[in-house]
Design an enzyme around this catalytic site. Structure first.
Site, PDB file in Angstrom:
ATOM      1  N   SER A  46       0.845  -1.189   0.000  1.00  0.00           N
ATOM      2  CA  SER A  46       0.000   0.000   0.000  1.00  0.00           C
ATOM      3  C   SER A  46       0.886   1.246   0.000  1.00  0.00           C
ATOM      4  CB  SER A  46      -0.960  -0.050   1.187  1.00  0.00           C
ATOM      5  OG  SER A  46      -2.007   0.874   1.035  1.00  0.00           O
ATOM      6  N   HIS A  52      -7.532  -5.648  -0.670  1.00  0.00           N
ATOM      7  CA  HIS A  52      -6.233  -5.069  -0.323  1.00  0.00           C
ATOM      8  C   HIS A  52      -5.605  -5.839   0.846  1.00  0.00           C
ATOM      9  CE1 HIS A  52      -3.701  -1.623  -1.084  1.00  0.00           C
ATOM     10  NE2 HIS A  52      -3.754  -1.176   0.155  1.00  0.00           N
TER      11      HIS A  52
END
Length: 545
Positions: free
Chosen positions: A207, A467
């Site tokens: 990320s 994610h």
């Protein structure tokens, strides 16, 4: 200045080689003195080692300075790293302030593997939108059990303390990125003391950590501190990474904490240095439209060319087009439903109304979408912004209303705009302007529980491969359940072997299981490895699916 510092720091490297006491590997000699680590059964840990002077007082909002102190007593390296001060969205209640300002440390984890005298090194950048997170948010036991790699976790400044910027030399910004850079120099200089191989260092992150890896690699001198990089679920092209309106936001920060009288950047910086750190970080709350949106009100910027020790002074797209970046192997990834990280919070039932936030999008789409999808600062006029908001809604939902039933299309919108499109753009730029191998993979294998369920606080919705679902198989995280399915155990081992083989490769080749990833540089088509529970497959594409 940074290049000169690199030469000075690396000159000390040879002094630190073979510094572990063979009689007691818990003790290590460093240039600052002796440290004592911890025996954790199947690995050793040496935690909370300072790499920079505390960034407090006059050093707040300045580039980090190398750690200078000498220890007369043995340094206790058994304490876990502290949290860098942040406004943390994962804390329940109104007061989300956490951490301390003096936090610039690295923590080292070394497997007990007597069959190896030295180890390749993984330098790890944690995620958290450049706003929150910490070195210990991801575990390391999977990697330590494999016994092939030394892991170094880096702590760096976050939020306004790490990224406030007025866009000029007075308050240049990117202090968190400069922290990371100095930490990489420290690792290069000192890792041989722990049995690490300074010639075999790979930098990985997820990320914002993945975007950090990419940003570090956009500096031409990155090759002097590491051999390769992997950006999981984030890269410098993502729309939430580079901030365009940092100056106005930073002066607004000053107004909130009582520095509204500042007439220029230097005056503002000096005033902010006099304020309590907690007051500055707590001001993040004032920049949120609702919940934790936008999730990154402060972040990296393109610095003024005359800024002292500027980290980057061109936009990442322009840097890549110029060819003036580190020509070392790089891999970039995304998950098929990455956008669930941002969309799932809209499915949480609100205590006040008993219904999900997603329904409120029907009345607030034009107000909220620019913040949810990070185009508020990139549009010239309100009309441009509204037109784009209208176009996105029509493209992904048509005439349907926002509801739990239309969640899947909403997360698809979030996945494309916030993650997938930028990954495709990065590959396209590198295949035209890169020289060293560049690889990509997409992961499609939903975890039983992950970030989707964590944020939505429900399990009755199919969230897909969200994610972190792949990354947490390498570095454990509390957002997903601790147990792995049999297919995930195989994938986890393949990922760990992939990292190990990538950093050791003499020509930058990359493999996952029985698949050899294909290089995008010079390719007429996008080369993408698809990873699922059933295995892996190389795809050649005109555009991402």
């Amino acid at each position: 200045m940074l290049a000169a510092r690199l030469i000075i720091l690396l000159s000390f490297y040879w002094l630190s080689a073979s510094a572990i006491d063979p009689a007691d590997p818990l003790f290590v000699d460093l240039p600052h003195g002796k440290i004592r680590g911890r025996d954790n059964g199947f690995y050793y840990s040496y935690e909370s080692l300072p790499y920079a002077e505390p960034p407090v007082g006059e050093l707040r909002f300045e580039a980090p300075q190398p750690y200078k102190q000498q220890w007369t007593d043995t340094f206790d390296a058994t304490q876990p790293p502290v949290t860098c001060m942040q406004w943390n969205q994962f804390i329940f209640g109104d007061n989300k302030l956490a951490g301390v300002e003096d936090c610039l440390t690295v923590s080292i984890y070394k497997p007990k593997n007597t069959s190896q005298s030295s180890f390749p090194v993984v330098a790890h950048m944690h995620g958290g939108a450049f706003m929150f997170g910490e070195a210990r948010q991801n575990g390391h036991e999977n990697m330590m059990r494999e016994g092939k790699l030394i892991l170094v976790k880096i702590s760096y400044r976050l939020g306004p303390l790490g990224f406030a910027s007025t866009g000029d030399a007075g308050l240049s910004g990117n202090f968190g990125l400069k922290d990371q850079r100095l930490a990489l120099l420290w690792i290069k200089q000192n890792i041989a003391s722990f049995g690490g191989e300074p010639e075999n260092i790979i930098v990985v992150g997820h990320s914002a950590g993945g975007a950090s890896v990419h940003l570090q690699m956009l500096r031409e001198d990155f090759a002097q501190v590491a051999k390769a990089g992997i950006s999981f679920g984030g890269n410098a092209m993502d729309p939430w990474v580079i901030h365009r309106s940092a100056r106005g936001r930073t002066f607004e920060l000053g107004r909130i904490v009582g520095c509204g009288q500042a007439s220029d950047s230097m005056e503002l910086k000096n005033c902010l240095k006099s304020k309590p750190a907690g007051e500055i970080v707590s001001a993040v709350h004032s920049f949120l439209v609702f919940a934790y949106v936008p999730f990154a009100p402060f972040g990296p910027v393109v610095e003024s060319p005359d800024a002292p020790e500027a980290f980057i002074s061109q936009h990442p797209v322009d840097i890549i087009k110029s060819g003036k970046f580190a020509q070392v192997p790089w891999a970039v990834t995304y998950n098929t439903e990455d956008g669930g990280y941002n969309a799932a919070v809209l499915l949480e039932k609100q205590a006040s109304s008993g219904r999900e936030l997603i329904f409120d999008l029907n009345d607030h789409w034009f107000d909220w979408a620019p913040y949810l999808l990070f185009y508020r600062d990139s549009m010239t006029t309100i009309k441009d912004m509204d037109d784009y908001s209208r176009k996105l809604r029509q493209e992904y939902l048509g005439d349907r209303r926002f509801s739990v039933e239309s969640y899947w299309d909403l997360q698809r919108l979030f996945t494309d705009v916030l993650y997938k499109n930028a990954t495709e753009l990065a590959l396209d730029l590198y295949r035209k302007h890169g020289k060293s191998p560049v690889y990509a993979f997409v992961y499609d294998n939903p975890a039983n529980t992950g970030i989707g369920q964590f944020f939505a606080k429900r399990t009755d919705v199919h969230f897909g491969t969200v994610h972190g679902d792949e990354y947490f198989l390498i570095f454990e995280n509390l957002a997903r359940g601790p147990e792995m399915r049999s297919d995930e155990e195989i994938i986890s081992r393949n990922f760990l072997n992939m990292i190990n083989d990538f950093v050791l490769s003499g020509n930058g080749t990359m493999t996952f299981g029985n698949c050899v990833l294909q290089d995008n540089v010079g390719s007429n088509k996008l080369q993408l490895l698809s990873i699922t529970k059933n295995g892996c497959e190389n795809l050649q594409l005109e555009s991402f699916p």
